[in-house]
Design a protein around this motif. Sequence first.
Motif, mmCIF file in Angstrom:
data_model
loop_
_atom_site.group_PDB
_atom_site.id
_atom_site.type_symbol
_atom_site.label_atom_id
_atom_site.label_comp_id
_atom_site.label_asym_id
_atom_site.label_seq_id
_atom_site.Cartn_x
_atom_site.Cartn_y
_atom_site.Cartn_z
ATOM 1 N N ALA A 9 -4.654 -18.234 14.280
ATOM 2 C CA ALA A 9 -4.141 -17.592 13.073
ATOM 3 C C ALA A 9 -4.447 -18.439 11.836
ATOM 4 C CB ALA A 9 -2.638 -17.362 13.199
ATOM 5 N N TYR A 10 -4.371 -19.749 11.980
ATOM 6 C CA TYR A 10 -4.702 -20.660 10.873
ATOM 7 C C TYR A 10 -6.155 -20.464 10.432
ATOM 8 C CZ TYR A 10 -5.659 -25.096 8.484
ATOM 9 O OH TYR A 10 -6.042 -26.040 7.577
ATOM 10 N N ILE A 11 -7.053 -20.380 11.392
ATOM 11 C CA ILE A 11 -8.476 -20.184 11.082
ATOM 12 C C ILE A 11 -8.680 -18.841 10.387
ATOM 13 C CG2 ILE A 11 -10.764 -19.829 12.119
ATOM 14 C CD1 ILE A 11 -9.880 -22.009 14.207
ATOM 15 N N LEU A 12 -7.968 -17.801 10.833
ATOM 16 C CA LEU A 12 -8.053 -16.508 10.145
ATOM 17 C C LEU A 12 -7.506 -16.607 8.723
ATOM 18 C CD1 LEU A 12 -7.039 -13.982 12.930
ATOM 19 C CD2 LEU A 12 -9.281 -14.260 11.865
ATOM 20 N N GLY A 13 -6.411 -17.332 8.547
ATOM 21 C CA GLY A 13 -5.847 -17.519 7.213
ATOM 22 C C GLY A 13 -6.797 -18.221 6.276
ATOM 23 N N LEU A 14 -7.604 -19.132 6.822
ATOM 24 C CA LEU A 14 -8.591 -19.841 5.999
ATOM 25 C C LEU A 14 -9.676 -18.900 5.461
ATOM 26 C CD1 LEU A 14 -9.118 -23.124 8.061
ATOM 27 C CD2 LEU A 14 -7.966 -22.900 5.845
ATOM 28 N N THR B 92 -9.797 -15.292 1.398
ATOM 29 C CA THR B 92 -10.490 -14.876 0.184
ATOM 30 C C THR B 92 -11.702 -14.013 0.483
ATOM 31 O OG1 THR B 92 -10.024 -17.137 -0.486
ATOM 32 C CG2 THR B 92 -10.986 -15.766 -2.100
ATOM 33 N N HIS B 93 -12.168 -14.012 1.715
ATOM 34 C CA HIS B 93 -13.299 -13.160 2.059
ATOM 35 C C HIS B 93 -12.903 -11.687 2.047
ATOM 36 C CE1 HIS B 93 -15.873 -16.527 2.840
ATOM 37 N NE2 HIS B 93 -14.989 -17.040 3.679
ATOM 38 N N LEU B 94 -11.601 -11.423 1.923
ATOM 39 C CA LEU B 94 -11.139 -10.039 1.852
ATOM 40 C C LEU B 94 -11.397 -9.412 0.488
ATOM 41 C CD1 LEU B 94 -7.711 -10.289 3.709
ATOM 42 C CD2 LEU B 94 -9.836 -9.322 4.568
ATOM 43 N N ASP B 95 -11.956 -10.160 -0.452
ATOM 44 C CA ASP B 95 -12.180 -9.591 -1.787
ATOM 45 C C ASP B 95 -13.459 -8.759 -1.866
ATOM 46 O OD1 ASP B 95 -14.040 -11.623 -1.744
ATOM 47 O OD2 ASP B 95 -13.328 -12.615 -3.550
ATOM 48 N N GLY B 96 -13.966 -8.359 -0.729
ATOM 49 C CA GLY B 96 -15.128 -7.480 -0.676
ATOM 50 C C GLY B 96 -14.768 -6.223 0.106
ATOM 51 N N HIS C 11 -1.889 -16.044 -4.132
ATOM 52 C CA HIS C 11 -1.658 -15.745 -2.719
ATOM 53 C C HIS C 11 -1.211 -16.982 -1.945
ATOM 54 C CE1 HIS C 11 -5.920 -16.972 -2.837
ATOM 55 N NE2 HIS C 11 -5.795 -17.311 -1.572
ATOM 56 N N TYR C 12 -1.700 -18.149 -2.308
ATOM 57 C CA TYR C 12 -1.302 -19.350 -1.579
ATOM 58 C C TYR C 12 0.146 -19.738 -1.876
ATOM 59 C CZ TYR C 12 -2.945 -21.422 -5.985
ATOM 60 O OH TYR C 12 -3.161 -21.717 -7.292
ATOM 61 N N THR C 13 0.670 -19.347 -3.048
ATOM 62 C CA THR C 13 2.079 -19.614 -3.342
ATOM 63 C C THR C 13 2.971 -18.720 -2.485
ATOM 64 O OG1 THR C 13 1.426 -20.094 -5.614
ATOM 65 C CG2 THR C 13 3.771 -19.840 -5.195
ATOM 66 N N TRP C 14 2.581 -17.448 -2.362
ATOM 67 C CA TRP C 14 3.339 -16.547 -1.484
ATOM 68 C C TRP C 14 3.349 -17.086 -0.051
ATOM 69 C CZ3 TRP C 14 6.483 -12.899 -3.024
ATOM 70 C CH2 TRP C 14 6.287 -12.293 -4.254
ATOM 71 N N ALA C 15 2.196 -17.552 0.417
ATOM 72 C CA ALA C 15 2.114 -18.079 1.784
ATOM 73 C C ALA C 15 3.012 -19.296 1.955
ATOM 74 C CB ALA C 15 0.667 -18.430 2.129
ATOM 75 N N MET C 16 3.027 -20.178 0.952
ATOM 76 C CA MET C 16 3.878 -21.366 1.026
ATOM 77 C C MET C 16 5.353 -20.963 1.090
ATOM 78 S SD MET C 16 4.185 -24.712 -1.533
ATOM 79 C CE MET C 16 3.267 -23.910 -2.756
ATOM 80 N N GLY D 214 0.904 -19.970 11.311
ATOM 81 C CA GLY D 214 -0.491 -20.413 11.287
ATOM 82 C C GLY D 214 -1.288 -19.714 10.204
ATOM 83 N N TRP D 215 -1.120 -18.391 10.092
ATOM 84 C CA TRP D 215 -1.851 -17.626 9.087
ATOM 85 C C TRP D 215 -1.438 -18.052 7.677
ATOM 86 C CZ3 TRP D 215 -0.701 -13.758 5.423
ATOM 87 C CH2 TRP D 215 -1.805 -13.107 4.901
ATOM 88 N N CYS D 216 -0.132 -18.194 7.448
ATOM 89 C CA CYS D 216 0.340 -18.619 6.119
ATOM 90 C C CYS D 216 -0.164 -20.013 5.765
ATOM 91 C CB CYS D 216 1.868 -18.576 6.054
ATOM 92 S SG CYS D 216 2.534 -16.903 5.951
ATOM 93 N N ASN D 217 -0.189 -20.919 6.730
ATOM 94 C CA ASN D 217 -0.743 -22.258 6.470
ATOM 95 C C ASN D 217 -2.218 -22.165 6.086
ATOM 96 O OD1 ASN D 217 0.904 -24.823 6.942
ATOM 97 N ND2 ASN D 217 1.644 -23.467 8.549
#
Length: 191
Positions: free
Chosen positions: A47-52, A55-59, A138-143, A161-164
Amino acid sequence: MTCLMAPVWFFMGNNVNLRTEMSRSEQDVSYSHLDCLWYNFGLWTCAYILGLQFTHLDGGVFKGFSLSPQHMRHWKPKLWLVSFILLAILLGALGYIVFLWYSVDLIWVFFALLGVEFLIFIGVTVLLRRSFYLHLHHYTWAMCMIALLGVQNPFMAVLIGWCNGVMIEGGARWGYDPIWKRHPDECQQHH
């Protein structure tokens, strides 16, 4: 502000990594090495790797996705549909998170953490409203979410993991900007 807030969220969060049978939980539950591998690597790390990759979702279908009223006026129908689906998933996840806190008889901790987060954001925003506005990346929401995900559960392991990953990706790609930004007219007065 992030330098001050990060330790606050760290201490507010009560996340506990799964440990092997050498350490036992309060309920006298032990976890095998395979359980620990599944939770810590299989769930959290994947999940951490997916969270990393957030930003690729901006397409694709998310091109032009922004939660500002100016951008939302120009959304195409499929972006609205995807947004409603994501909102339904988010509300379902939030309901399940509340249920998990309730099931371990610590629902008051969840609402206390949530209350502290809201008080910080609302309080500081109100105090600074004349010169600053709240701008949450988005990183503030995740934190902020990480502090609310403290119950040991496979679903929570994935969310933590995803939020991290989202938190680290946002800071690495964009830098940790201020949460409260000066109003544009205020910036011109100070230059």
